[in-house]
Design a protein around this motif. Structure first.
Motif, PDB file in Angstrom:
ATOM      1  N   ASN A 156      39.484  30.658  -0.449  1.00  0.00           N
ATOM      2  CA  ASN A 156      40.509  30.036   0.391  1.00  0.00           C
ATOM      3  C   ASN A 156      41.569  31.091   0.742  1.00  0.00           C
ATOM      4  OD1 ASN A 156      42.234  30.299  -1.839  1.00  0.00           O
ATOM      5  ND2 ASN A 156      41.888  28.201  -2.518  1.00  0.00           N
ATOM      6  N   LEU A 211      34.009  20.446   4.766  1.00  0.00           N
ATOM      7  CA  LEU A 211      32.939  20.950   3.902  1.00  0.00           C
ATOM      8  C   LEU A 211      32.717  20.011   2.729  1.00  0.00           C
ATOM      9  CD1 LEU A 211      33.688  24.797   3.730  1.00  0.00           C
ATOM     10  CD2 LEU A 211      32.125  23.578   5.245  1.00  0.00           C
ATOM     11  N   GLU A 212      33.794  19.532   2.145  1.00  0.00           N
ATOM     12  CA  GLU A 212      33.690  18.618   1.004  1.00  0.00           C
ATOM     13  C   GLU A 212      33.029  17.307   1.411  1.00  0.00           C
ATOM     14  OE1 GLU A 212      36.566  16.447  -2.340  1.00  0.00           O
ATOM     15  OE2 GLU A 212      37.406  17.933  -0.951  1.00  0.00           O
ATOM     16  N   MET A 213      33.417  16.770   2.558  1.00  0.00           N
ATOM     17  CA  MET A 213      32.837  15.508   3.021  1.00  0.00           C
ATOM     18  C   MET A 213      31.339  15.623   3.270  1.00  0.00           C
ATOM     19  SD  MET A 213      35.455  13.541   5.592  1.00  0.00           S
ATOM     20  CE  MET A 213      36.165  14.964   6.402  1.00  0.00           C
ATOM     21  N   ASN A 214      30.907  16.818   3.689  1.00  0.00           N
ATOM     22  CA  ASN A 214      29.497  17.014   4.027  1.00  0.00           C
ATOM     23  C   ASN A 214      28.721  17.720   2.923  1.00  0.00           C
ATOM     24  OD1 ASN A 214      28.965  16.229   7.089  1.00  0.00           O
ATOM     25  ND2 ASN A 214      31.054  17.011   6.911  1.00  0.00           N
ATOM     26  N   LYS A 215      29.379  17.854   1.741  1.00  0.00           N
ATOM     27  CA  LYS A 215      28.726  18.447   0.572  1.00  0.00           C
ATOM     28  C   LYS A 215      28.151  19.840   0.868  1.00  0.00           C
ATOM     29  CE  LYS A 215      27.676  14.128  -1.868  1.00  0.00           C
ATOM     30  NZ  LYS A 215      28.795  13.441  -1.241  1.00  0.00           N
ATOM     31  N   SER A 262      39.450  14.655   9.763  1.00  0.00           N
ATOM     32  CA  SER A 262      39.436  15.160   8.386  1.00  0.00           C
ATOM     33  C   SER A 262      40.864  15.410   7.929  1.00  0.00           C
ATOM     34  CB  SER A 262      38.614  16.447   8.269  1.00  0.00           C
ATOM     35  OG  SER A 262      39.330  17.544   8.798  1.00  0.00           O
ATOM     36  N   SER A 263      41.030  15.586   6.625  1.00  0.00           N
ATOM     37  CA  SER A 263      42.337  15.897   6.062  1.00  0.00           C
ATOM     38  C   SER A 263      42.654  17.372   6.281  1.00  0.00           C
ATOM     39  CB  SER A 263      42.352  15.587   4.559  1.00  0.00           C
ATOM     40  OG  SER A 263      41.951  14.260   4.310  1.00  0.00           O
ATOM     41  N   TRP A 268      32.787  31.726  -1.142  1.00  0.00           N
ATOM     42  CA  TRP A 268      33.904  31.243  -0.325  1.00  0.00           C
ATOM     43  C   TRP A 268      35.238  31.495  -1.036  1.00  0.00           C
ATOM     44  CZ3 TRP A 268      34.701  28.282   4.217  1.00  0.00           C
ATOM     45  CH2 TRP A 268      35.950  27.692   4.319  1.00  0.00           C
ATOM     46  N   PRO A 288      38.131  23.195   4.674  1.00  0.00           N
ATOM     47  CA  PRO A 288      37.664  22.805   3.328  1.00  0.00           C
ATOM     48  C   PRO A 288      37.374  21.310   3.216  1.00  0.00           C
ATOM     49  CG  PRO A 288      39.582  24.235   3.175  1.00  0.00           C
ATOM     50  CD  PRO A 288      39.442  23.858   4.622  1.00  0.00           C
ATOM     51  N   SER A 289      38.175  20.501   3.925  1.00  0.00           N
ATOM     52  CA  SER A 289      37.989  19.053   3.861  1.00  0.00           C
ATOM     53  C   SER A 289      36.646  18.625   4.450  1.00  0.00           C
ATOM     54  CB  SER A 289      39.132  18.351   4.610  1.00  0.00           C
ATOM     55  OG  SER A 289      38.909  16.958   4.686  1.00  0.00           O
ATOM     56  N   SER A 338      28.622  23.555  -0.001  1.00  0.00           N
ATOM     57  CA  SER A 338      29.253  24.354  -1.060  1.00  0.00           C
ATOM     58  C   SER A 338      28.883  25.820  -0.894  1.00  0.00           C
ATOM     59  CB  SER A 338      28.803  23.853  -2.439  1.00  0.00           C
ATOM     60  OG  SER A 338      29.119  22.497  -2.602  1.00  0.00           O
TER      61      SER A 338
END
Length: 266
Positions: free
Chosen positions: A179, A167-171, A158-159, A177, A164-165, A173
């Motif tokens: 940061n 989580l975004e890839m796996n949708k 992941s990036s 949360w 967070p990266s 939300s």
């Protein structure tokens, strides 16, 4: 041992560890905590702890420890917490380490809690500074999911920042949360409830990531060659982990066998 063999062994060990959590999930805990930003401290002091969340893997029940909860029990208004912060933090950490002592033989799953800046050592040190005795968790009972994912999928899975990266890839939300920057801002604004909600959200997403990983359904940026390498041994491990590749290899072998049989049979 060659590079490919090391990669495969590292992948295999990480997979075994993650699966072992679910083999004995009644003795596994997921932990995360929030604290004062360690980047902004000028006097060399360790960051103050604001809240800690611990989730039972077997039931998803979560035990939480927080500044604002202790303040409420002591009838201290939230806008006056700062005046009694050290005492409130001390009581919170005492409650936490009483819990740790009762769960000393459990496996503690975390995300990057590895050093004095952010980690088990930071929690222990804050407790000692404030005058309460911490109960040490053995290193062999601490499991960093962030590192296990690198071991399983390779460094490029992941990036950055990775959490967070992924989580975004796996949708995924998560509600509430925050940061790192927003957590620091919330601490400055004395928004302790908001910080606590963020901590609870993070143990929830860590569990989601762990479950998807164990089910072999976590979406990552890794290609199969990043995980297994380009070798017969790597291809064999790939077919063991994924039935579809096993089926493809079986069909190729069957077709090749039929072709060679026909070729030499004539």
């Amino acid at each position: 041992m060659g590079q490919t063999s090391r990669r495969i062994n590292t992948h295999r060990k990480a997979k075994e560890i993650i699966n072992s959590f679910y083999d004995n999930n009644s003795h596994c805990l997921i932990i995360h905590y929030s604290c004062e930003s360690f980047y902004d401290i000028k006097d060399g002091k360790t960051p103050r702890i604001t809240s800690i969340a611990v989730r039972y893997l077997s039931t998803a029940q979560t035990k939480s420890f927080s500044i604002h909860k202790v303040a409420e029990l002591r009838k201290i208004a939230l806008d006056q917490v700062n005046e009694s912060y050290d005492q409130l933090e001390k009581e919170m950490l005492k409650d936490f380490y009483d819990f740790v002592k009762e769960h000393k033989d459990y496996k503690w799953i975390h995300w990057n809690m590895r050093d004095i800046n952010y980690g088990f050592e930071a929690l222990q040190y804050r407790a000692s500074v404030l005058g309460t005795k911490p109960f040490e968790i053995k290193d062999e009972n601490k499991f960093d999911l962030a590192r296990l994912l690198i071991d399983k999928y390779g460094k490029g899975y992941s990036s950055h920042p990775r959490l967070p990266s992924i989580l975004e890839m796996n949708k995924i939300s998560p509600k509430h949360w925050l940061n790192g920057a927003n957590e620091a801002k919330s601490f400055e604004n004395k928004e302790y409830v908001r910080l606590h909600q963020s901590t609870l959200a993070k143990v929830d997403v860590i569990e989601n990531i762990l479950k998807l990983t164990a089910e072999e359904s976590l979406k990552t940026k890794s290609k199969w060659r990043d995980i297994y390498g380009l070798s017969p041994q790597g291809i064999f491990e790939l077919t063991k982990d994924h039935w579809i590749y096993s089926m493809i290899l079986f069909l190729i072998s069957a077709l090749l066998g039929a072709y060679l049989g026909k070729l030499f049979g004539n």
